[in-house]
Design an enzyme around this catalytic site. Structure first.
Site, PDB file in Angstrom:
ATOM      1  CG  HIS A 142      46.621  43.305  46.156  1.00 54.54           C
ATOM      2  ND1 HIS A 142      46.384  42.722  44.931  1.00 54.54           N
ATOM      3  CD2 HIS A 142      47.933  43.589  46.175  1.00 54.54           C
ATOM      4  CE1 HIS A 142      47.510  42.646  44.253  1.00 54.54           C
ATOM      5  NE2 HIS A 142      48.471  43.163  44.991  1.00 54.54           N
ATOM      6  CE  LYS A 182      35.176  33.699  42.338  1.00 52.42           C
ATOM      7  NZ  LYS A 182      35.878  34.843  41.811  1.00 52.42           N
ATOM      8  NE  ARG A 183      41.835  34.213  49.161  1.00 49.49           N
ATOM      9  CZ  ARG A 183      41.277  35.132  49.932  1.00 49.49           C
ATOM     10  NH1 ARG A 183      40.951  34.861  51.178  1.00 49.49           N
ATOM     11  NH2 ARG A 183      41.075  36.349  49.476  1.00 49.49           N
ATOM     12  CE  LYS A 211      37.740  35.732  46.878  1.00 53.39           C
ATOM     13  NZ  LYS A 211      38.194  36.135  45.527  1.00 53.39           N
ATOM     14  CB  THR A 246      43.333  37.142  38.251  1.00 54.89           C
ATOM     15  OG1 THR A 246      43.475  36.332  39.423  1.00 54.89           O
ATOM     16  CG2 THR A 246      44.026  38.473  38.449  1.00 54.89           C
ATOM     17  CE  LYS A 252      43.834  32.706  37.159  1.00 56.93           C
ATOM     18  NZ  LYS A 252      43.789  32.116  38.521  1.00 56.93           N
TER      19      LYS A 252
HETATM   20  C1  LIG Z   1      43.401  32.737  39.639  1.00 57.11           C
HETATM   21  C2  LIG Z   1      43.471  32.071  40.942  1.00 57.11           C
HETATM   22  C3  LIG Z   1      42.929  32.691  42.071  1.00 57.11           C
HETATM   23  C4  LIG Z   1      42.209  34.007  42.025  1.00 57.11           C
HETATM   24  O1  LIG Z   1      40.852  33.776  41.740  1.00 57.11           O
HETATM   25  P1  LIG Z   1      39.729  34.901  41.945  1.00 57.11           P
HETATM   26  O2  LIG Z   1      38.520  34.282  41.332  1.00 57.11           O
HETATM   27  O3  LIG Z   1      40.191  36.098  41.193  1.00 57.11           O
HETATM   28  O4  LIG Z   1      39.599  35.125  43.394  1.00 57.11           O
HETATM   29  C5  LIG Z   1      43.019  32.024  43.280  1.00 57.11           C
HETATM   30  N1  LIG Z   1      43.610  30.819  43.382  1.00 57.11           N
HETATM   31  C6  LIG Z   1      44.112  30.183  42.308  1.00 57.11           C
HETATM   32  C7  LIG Z   1      44.735  28.856  42.484  1.00 57.11           C
HETATM   33  C8  LIG Z   1      44.074  30.792  41.056  1.00 57.11           C
HETATM   34  O5  LIG Z   1      44.606  30.165  40.003  1.00 57.11           O
END
Ligand SMILES: *Cc1c(COP(=O)(O)O)cnc(C)c1O
Length: 823
Positions: free
Chosen positions: A371, A562-563, A568, A670, A674
């Site tokens: 990952h 995101k984190r 990022k 991911t 979404k």
């Molecule tokens: C989808 C999701 C992530 C992943 O987000 P990225 O933008 O791909 O880093 C992290 N936390 C939550 C709660 C999510 O639903």
């Protein structure tokens, strides 16, 4: 209940399955009152909302159980292969709506609760968000569990039942404060405790060797792993799989001898040590703290899971040697990589196989998903620690290493540097066990999670192991489950797509393509815009309520959630926001597009710069939101405590999705999927799955900017000088200067001095290098926004073309190409 305990009770196969429970609303209502009365012991007249929630979950769970047993028996009867997904994290979020939609009971439940005078939406908000993960990796595991059930793959998820999952984030005075998340406070009505499924897990001690070279490990400490099962329902209730989470228990809950001798604390020491094992989820990016406990957690859940897998195998099949034909074990990152050594130990020391046979079985059973390429996230353990906690496994690691290095030498094509890169032991600067190399060596398949990431894996971390075993690395681009991330979070858009397709798009997300032909249709655009607007109004209400920032749904909702991590690049976003703020004030006469810049995300507790970036966003928000000059044109907001439930509100409300990581550093992402699935445009770099999204969505429907992964690597290799770039960009210089001189932090003018100083001197994450390209891309986004018909058409095409990014597709690829299970 989900297991066939042993062959001796195989006759029970002929016992009838439980009769499925009625889904008639009147019956549902009666059952809810029954559970409330007899299971919770509450009179309906005094029941709290939490009581009603528990009763509803129990009633839903009842509707799952018959199918669960049927699925389990069917796999048993067919002597089918099972998939075991080992993951230290499962970020599942709330389960009630998930179960309700997948069982097709939403309307019935609504009606039943209406009769009882209970508000479904209200109790839904009370369900705790099961946050047993940090971010993308844990959420992927949750999407995969749902998809495996939906595409009919018999599967078990294995992880840890953390008493406190991901911390709850509070923002105090702009700073992140971590509070414990107490998701089990009101109990967990979804789960079934399985006291009978318990295994002993040892640590430390010594290894004895007998005359026949058979090794016996006698651990110094032993704990018990106890199972808790949660049923995971697939789409239309087709199949129900099991998520089995382990809790650590002491072998002796209290040492009575010590207690009676007056040592009351010592009497509970075992108990406390056990409790610590399944107490908290480790934050990602935590490199030093709690090292030993983390390794203990990894071994604890890997060992319990492998013992359970072997027990299940032997209860149905005679020979341990057929394990690879009946079990596929997927390691979600290196966290369960110690399982390679543990499976070897179980096969050799417990089941009496020799090394060669055990090694062959291990490699044919295990597969590994990588990952990350970030060096600090590639796990390795100091040899002395590993040896002290797991002495037998240390021997096995050396044995495996000798085998791998012998195979490498035998080819005659590798030099010493390459051989040491392949070694499971890192000899440089204190010897360490490389968990990535251990996972690679012990697996028949090593997959990356996007096309770009997989290629980079071959060129970087696993460059030499890939030369030695060239057939092992393969790609499985991530996906998200459309049931949660479209149907549940955006029912109106789902309806629109379903009507256009005229088929069940939840079974086949590619059918979303039907929306494509409507992209330029005025009525469809209007309908799409109205759906988006309603979602934005809902988010605006939440933003007002949580942080007191009022947003107009006429603004472009520009969202980065995101984190919080430097790669990022939330910093790039907020610096550009500052530059935009300056521009709007300097040129108020221009036709600015009103924007709401929204952020959410957690920073690892020990990650100084990430926490500082959260503070900076808050500081910028304070100044911008109270400036009358930009009042209706720019708003900034940071929503606290990002989790799955918050994402479920923010994702469908986004106009613009920020996917702006430094190219080459985001394995897949991911969140990007979404957003696009919900009709947001993406502004992003050519990183992770953005690359493939562009191929599917079409380059004309996504806004790509910035350095490529190759260019980033070249710049780093050639000694890139950010000062030069900054000097050439007056907008950037002005924004950085404002931040570092305290314009946004008058209470502490030097607060961001070092943070910005880092950009000026080294800028590892290429914030300065990508700034102009990013700012220009944002103005390009503005230009599209000014033509609503063009924007709507692009947004609709985004949603229409995301079918490939369903996790059902991903799981089918794993099933065919790695696990060899046929759904
Ligand atoms: C989808 C999701 C992530 C992943 O987000 P990225 O933008 O791909 O880093 C992290 N936390 C939550 C709660 C999510 O639903």
């Amino acid at each position: 209940m989900t297991d066939q305990p042993s062959r001796t009770v195989a006759t029970s196969q002929s016992l009838p399955l439980p009769t499925p429970k009625s889904s008639d609303p009147a019956r549902l209502a009666a059952d809810i009152v029954d559970r409330l009365t007899y299971r919770i012991g509450k009179d309906a007249t005094v029941a709290t909302q939490d009581d009603w929630l528990t009763a509803v979950i129990l009633v839903l769970r009842d509707r799952v159980v018959a199918k669960w047993m049927e699925s389990t028996r069917e796999t048993y009867r067919r002597e089918g292969k099972r998939v075991y997904y080992l993951s230290l994290e499962f970020l599942i979020g709330r389960l009630m709506r998930d179960a309700m939609t997948n069982l097709g009971l939403v309307d019935e439940m609504q009606e039943a609760l209406g009769e009882l005078g209970v508000d479904l939406d209200l109790i839904r908000q009370l369900e705790p968000d099961a946050a047993l993960g940090n971010g993308g990796l844990g959420r992927l595991a949750a999407c995969f569990m749902e998809s495996m059930a939906s595409v009919d793959v018999p599967a078990y998820g294995y992880g840890i039942r953390y008493q406190n999952g991901m911390f709850r984030q509070q923002i105090q005075d702009g700073w992140q404060v971590e509070l414990p998340e107490t998701w089990l406070e009101h109990g967990n009505p979804w789960e079934f405790g399985r006291r009978e499924s318990a295994y002993e897990i040892g640590f430390g001690g010594s290894v004895a060797v007998d005359d026949a070279d058979k090794c016996t490990w006698t651990p110094a400490e032993t704990f018990t792993a106890e199972a808790f099962d949660t049923p995971i329902v697939g789409w239309q209730g087709k199949r129900v799989n099991t998520l089995r989470l382990w809790r650590a228990e002491p072998v002796d809950p209290i040492l009575l001898g010590k207690f009676n001798a007056g040592d009351h604390i010592g009497a509970l020491r075992e108990s406390n040590k056990a409790e610590a094992l399944s107490r908290v989820l480790y934050p990602a990016d935590e490199t030093e703290a709690g090292q030993e406990l983390r390794l203990r957690q990894e071994y604890f859940f890997s060992s319990a899971s492998l013992q359970d897998i072997i027990r299940r195998h032997l209860s149905q099949f005679d020979r341990i040697t057929s394990l690879p034909d009946k079990a596929a074990i997927q390691l979600n990152d290196t966290h369960p990589a110690v399982g390679v050594a543990e499976l070897m130990r179980l096969l050799m020391d417990v089941h009496g196989l020799d090394f060669d046979m055990a090694w062959d079985i291990t490699k044919r059973t295990i597969a590994y998903t990588n990952h990350t390429l970030l060096p600090e996230a590639l796990e390795s353990w100091p040899v002395p620690l590993f040896e002290r906690l797991l002495p037998r496994h240390m021997q096995i690691v050396y044995q495996i290493n000798a085998r791998v290095l012998k195979e490498a030498r035998a080819t005659g094509t590798f030099d010493d540097a390459q051989i040491s890169a392949m070694s499971l032991i890192d000899e440089a600067g204190g010897r360490r066990v490389r968990m990535g190399n251990l996972a690679f060596a012990g697996s028949h398949s090593i997959n990356g999670v996007s096309g770009l990431h997989t290629e980079l894996m071959k060129q970087t971390v696993f460059h030499d192991l890939h030369q030695l075993y060239p057939l092992r690395i393969n790609n499985k681009t991530n996906g998200v489950t459309p049931r949660r991330w479209l149907m549940q979070v955006n029912p109106a858009l789902y309806d629109m797509a379903r009507e256009a397709a005229g088929t069940d798009i939840m079974s086949d997300l590619d059918a979303m393509q039907a929306l494509d032909t409507l992209a330029d249709d005025g009525a469809a655009q209007e309908r799409f815009a109205a759906i988006k607007r309603a979602n934005k109004e809902r988010l605006a209400a939440l933003t007002q309520e949580r942080i007191g920032v009022s947003l107009s749904p006429d603004m472009m909702f520009d969202i980065q959630i995101k984190r919080i991590h430097e790669y990022k690049r939330q910093l790039l976003n907020i610096v550009e926001t500052v530059a935009l703020y300056d521009q709007i004030r300097s040129h108020p006469e221009r036709d600015w597009v009103p924007r709401a810049k929204l952020f959410a995300g957690k920073a690892a507790a020990s990650y100084h710069n990430a926490k500082l970036i959260i503070k900076l966003i808050g500081d910028v928000a304070k100044v911008v939101n109270s400036d009358p000059a930009t009042r209706d044109l720019l708003k900034v907001g940071f929503l606290p405590n990002y989790n799955v439930s918050l994402a479920e509100v923010m994702v469908p409300a986004a106009d613009l999705s920020e996917q702006i990581s430094t190219a080459g550093m985001e394995a897949s992402g991911t969140g990007n999927m979404k957003f696009a699935l919900n009709g947001a445009l993406t502004i992003g770099t050519l990183d992770g799955a953005n690359v493939e999204m562009r191929e599917h969505i079409g380059a004309e429907n996504i806004v790509i900017f910035g350095l490529t992964a190759d260019e980033v690597a070249q710049k780093r290799a050639n000694g890139y000088d950010p000062a030069e770039v900054i000097a050439a960009s007056p907008e950037l210089e002005q924004a950085l200067h404002a931040i570092e001189t305290g314009v946004f932090s008058p209470d502490e003018p030097d607060r961001y001095r070092d943070l910005i100083g880092g950009l000026r001197s080294s800028d590892w994450f290429m914030v300065a290098a990508d700034f102009d390209a990013y700012a220009n891309a944002q103005r390009e986004v503005d230009a599209i926004w000014r033509h609503p018909a063009r924007w709507q058409a692009m947004a609709i095409r985004n949603a229409a073309r995301m079918g490939y990014f369903s996790s059902d597709r991903t799981i089918r690829q794993y099933a065919r190409e790695i696990w060899n299970v046929l759904p």
